[in-house]
Design an enzyme around this catalytic site. Structure first.
Site, short mmCIF file in Angstrom:
data_model
loop_
_atom_site.label_atom_id
_atom_site.label_comp_id
_atom_site.label_asym_id
_atom_site.label_seq_id
_atom_site.Cartn_x
_atom_site.Cartn_y
_atom_site.Cartn_z
N HIS A 469 0.93 -1.25 0.02
CA HIS A 469 0.00 -0.03 -0.10
C HIS A 469 0.75 1.38 -0.07
O HIS A 469 0.80 2.09 -0.85
CB HIS A 469 -0.85 0.02 1.22
CG HIS A 469 -1.66 1.32 1.36
ND1 HIS A 469 -3.13 1.25 1.05
CD2 HIS A 469 -1.60 2.53 1.82
CE1 HIS A 469 -3.69 2.45 1.40
NE2 HIS A 469 -2.66 3.26 1.69
N GLU A 470 1.76 1.47 0.99
CA GLU A 470 2.64 2.59 1.04
C GLU A 470 3.57 2.84 -0.16
O GLU A 470 3.72 3.80 -0.70
CB GLU A 470 3.34 2.49 2.26
CG GLU A 470 2.80 2.55 3.76
CD GLU A 470 1.76 3.56 3.70
OE1 GLU A 470 1.70 4.59 2.93
OE2 GLU A 470 0.44 3.26 4.28
N HIS A 473 1.63 4.46 -2.88
CA HIS A 473 1.96 5.89 -2.67
C HIS A 473 3.08 6.39 -3.14
O HIS A 473 3.46 7.46 -3.96
CB HIS A 473 1.76 6.28 -1.12
CG HIS A 473 0.44 6.33 -0.79
ND1 HIS A 473 -0.90 6.79 -1.35
CD2 HIS A 473 -0.40 5.80 0.42
CE1 HIS A 473 -1.94 6.66 -0.58
NE2 HIS A 473 -1.86 6.07 0.42
N HIS A 476 3.62 6.68 -7.03
CA HIS A 476 2.72 7.74 -7.46
C HIS A 476 3.41 9.13 -7.15
O HIS A 476 3.57 9.94 -8.17
CB HIS A 476 1.55 8.03 -6.72
CG HIS A 476 0.31 8.71 -7.32
ND1 HIS A 476 -0.61 8.82 -6.53
CD2 HIS A 476 0.13 9.02 -8.51
CE1 HIS A 476 -1.40 9.57 -7.38
NE2 HIS A 476 -0.85 9.80 -8.68
#
Ligand SMILES: [Zn+2]
Length: 716
Positions: A469-470, A473, A476
């Site tokens: 998940h991290e 980010h 991105h």
């Protein structure tokens, strides 16, 4: 000058920054930023983007970067001295950003910029800057402006009061149970409860409404009476239904005043209601679109939720002779049913996920899909356990181009805040001062347990999901190809879309052919058996129908409360209507869950709670593109990876999220993938009695036409 916080040559000098550097560095950087603001907002300064940016953004970026280094250290290497230095500087930093965002002369300067002189990225950055000025009340004047400011101030006070009431009401409750009442509770909870009672000089076991105690009581305590006692206290927290001595924490008046102020704020800005204001900086186009989205999802999830409830009732009746389960029985029943069906231990799963192997698997999938290389690198850090990497792209002829770098701080330790997060160190930016391209740098922080007895750290499956998940980010932020800082990577992305890349990455943790490769038993080195994975997969979707409807109930209540409700009226009937429309399990009439709904009354999620489901739908649908193009070996396709990288990751905030999504998928988002991932494929209606299932009281709702249409939303 020997202050490492003022060295901007390259990466932050994390190994040299000391608490005593904070105050002088902030003094100097704040003074430079103030001077820059005064200069660009002066009458003789030209209203030109690059010139403003070269003075103002260059100064404030330094302030932001230095402050980010300080607050990062405060989060991961806390000491009393650093915390004191941080807290001393914090109000001045906050005050500066607030004033910058409301500066009338700066707003006028931005408004005077001719957009036709800008490239598309700059145009988008300017649009976003102007919009945030407008939403901050910059267009108002005279008494309206003053009123707007005092509304903001009062809302901040009320939100603070709301949280304090919830906190105090939670802390206020304690029940000292005897040994027979706590039967069934896990051993660690019992020990903690015993220790807490002893500390109070009391017999027995101190039970509270704090999560680490309340949740296990609801899930495991065999005594229905005990569960009822805690349940009642929990769902009436901070309401008029709480006992007489707790009525001082009642949030009813706070909620009413907050809703009235939000309504007034919306009207001052030229909107009909706060829901309309809330969606302006979001991907959703109108409150109506959000309501339709939630109701569509509710209708599709409903048969599954009803099946979940029917299963629970049958289980309660057959196995526990509980023929009329009450609200405080449901979590207990669910836990019993889950144990019976999907028994596997977290310990068993953990033994297959060693940290180095998982990380290698994560890097491999990222390298393959996004055509990059991740290489270990060196940089000054705050702890020897921190690693540092560079992400590169291979150029024709074998050369490598640096795209970005990241710090990875995995282990939990003393002085490090819990949880996991991605933070930016600096952003990609074609610098207006030097004309050079600054590459992005990110922090990826987790809190994994350290390995014991010389073994590598073992991760739970949840840890693995968190890491992915991290990292989503992070990608991105790091793979963006946008040169304008305020719309590069995550910056400028609508916040109901910002979780797309992170939740997207989580899907790989449920892809057998990807996951299998990341597992090796810590002792035997063997890959995880498929049967164990299948159990994990089944448990993942346990009661997903019920959980989905619960989230929709909150989200629908939140949006209707801010669009279709007169603040001076009682909001409880609205909550009842929402429950009648979507809930499959009705809470008792005395339940007051809205009174502790901190997300929307104290947490910035007002008319925005839907964002969780919204982003989940987007990420599931994006991931479905990979499922549709799996290779013969069941592996994700690099062609789809390239398309995703270019459309979503590289574009960052340079265009609306819906455009990026459509560029990738070639169509609007659809609910199908999320429902399928969560085990909610359409139920076959072979049995005509199933048709009776939907129990949607649509007629209770105001007709859709009462709410504003998408195209009419906007300042009057
Ligand atoms: Zn996230």
């Amino acid at each position: 000058m020997n202050n490492p916080l003022l060295d901007f040559t390259d990466l932050p000098l994390f190994d040299q920054i000391k608490p005593e550097h904070v105050a002088p560095a902030m003094d100097s950087l704040l003074a430079q930023s103030e001077a820059a603001l005064a200069r660009v907002s002066g009458a003789d300064f030209p209203p030109r983007w690059t010139e403003i940016s070269a003075v103002l953004d260059v100064a404030t970026e330094r302030l932001g970067r230095a402050w980010s280094a300080v607050s990062h250290l405060n989060n991961v290497a806390d000491t009393p001295e650093l915390r004191a230095a941080f807290n001393a500087a914090l109000p001045r930093i906050t005050d500066f950003w607030t004033r910058l965002g409301a500066d009338e002369r700066l707003y006028a300067k931005y408004k005077a910029i001719d957009p036709s002189t800008l490239n598309p990225e700059q145009q988008q950055a300017l649009r976003l800057a102007l919009r945030s000025f407008v939403l901050g009340g910059a267009e108002l004047s005279g008494p309206d402006k003053e009123r707007f400011a005092s509304i903001q101030e009062r809302q901040a006070e009320l939100s603070q009061k709301f949280s304090e009431n919830v906190l105090d009401a939670t802390d206020h409750f304690a029940y000292y149970a005897n040994a027979s009442e706590i039967e069934g509770l896990p051993q660690d909870v019992i020990q903690a409860a015993r220790a807490a009672a002893q500390q109070d000089g009391r017999e027995g076991y101190k039970l509270t409404l704090k999560m680490p105690c309340y949740l296990p009581v609801m899930q495991f305590a065999r005594s229905g009476e005990l569960r009822q006692r805690l349940y009642r206290a929990y769902v009436t927290r901070a309401s008029e239904q709480a006992g007489e001595e707790a009525v001082q924490f009642d949030n009813s008046a706070v909620i009413r005043e907050l809703l009235a102020l939000r309504q007034e704020e919306a009207r001052l800005l030229g909107y009909r209601n706060f829901g309309e204001v809330s969606v302006v900086p979001k991907m959703a186009q109108s409150p109506q679109q959000v309501l339709t989205f939630l109701r569509d999802l509710a209708v599709r999830a409903r048969p599954h939720a009803e099946r979940d409830v029917a299963e629970l009732r049958a289980f309660a009746s057959e196995r526990l002779q509980l023929h009329d389960p009450q609200p405080w029985d449901w979590p207990y029943l669910s836990e019993r049913l889950k144990e019976e069906r999907y028994a596997f231990s977290e310990q068993e799963v953990k033994a297959y996920f060693t940290a180095p192997r998982v990380l290698a698997g994560l890097f491999r999938i990222v390298e393959t899909l996004f055509e990059v290389r991740i290489q270990p690198d060196t940089a000054p850090t705050w702890h020897p356990g921190v690693s540092f990497y560079r992400i590169e792209r291979s150029l024709p002829g074998g050369a490598a181009q640096l795209l970005g770098q990241f710090y990875l701080d995995q282990p939990a330790r003393q002085g490090k805040r819990g949880g996991a997060w991605m933070d930016d160190v600096r952003s990609r930016w074609l610098r207006p001062d030097s004309g050079t391209l600054q590459t992005p740098v990110a922090h990826l922080v987790c809190n994994f347990a350290e390995g014991v007895d010389g073994q590598p750290a073992l991760l739970t499956h949840d840890d693995v999901i968190t890491l992915f998940h991290e990292f989503g980010h992070g990608l991105h932020h790091l793979l963006t190809q946008v040169n304008e800082r305020d719309v590069a990577g995550i910056s400028g992305v609508e916040w109901d879309a910002v979780e797309l890349p992170s939740q997207f990455m989580e899907n790989f943790c449920w892809e057998w052919n990807v996951l299998c490769d990341m597992t090796a038993h810590v002792q035997t080195g063997q890959a995880m058996p498929r049967a164990l994975f299948d159990k994990m997969l089944a448990a993942r979707n346990f009661q997903s129908g019920m959980q989905t409807l619960r989230q929709i109930e909150f989200a629908l209540f939140d949006m209707l409360l801010h669009t279709d409700h007169e603040p001076e009226q009682d909001f409880l009937p609205l909550l009842d209507l929402v429950r009648a429309e979507v809930a499959v399990l009705q809470p008792p009439a005395w339940s007051r869950s809205a009174h502790s709904f901190s997300h929307i009354f104290a947490g910035g999620y007002a008319a925005g709670y839907y964002s969780y489901k919204w982003a989940e739908v987007l990420s599931a649908d994006a991931y479905a593109a990979f499922e549709e193009t799996l290779s013969a070996q069941g592996l994700p396709s690099p062609q789809t990876g390239r398309k995703y990288r270019q459309a979503i990751l590289e574009a960052g905030g340079s265009r609306p999220a819906i455009e990026s999504f459509k560029a990738f998928r070639g169509r609007e988002p659809s609910l199908d993938a999320l429902l399928r991932h969560q085990g909610m494929a359409p139920i076959e209606l072979a049995d005509p009695h199933n048709r009776e299932a939907p129990n949607v009281h649509r007629s209770n709702w105001a007709p859709a036409g009462k709410l504003p249409a998408a195209d009419s939303a906007g300042p009057a």
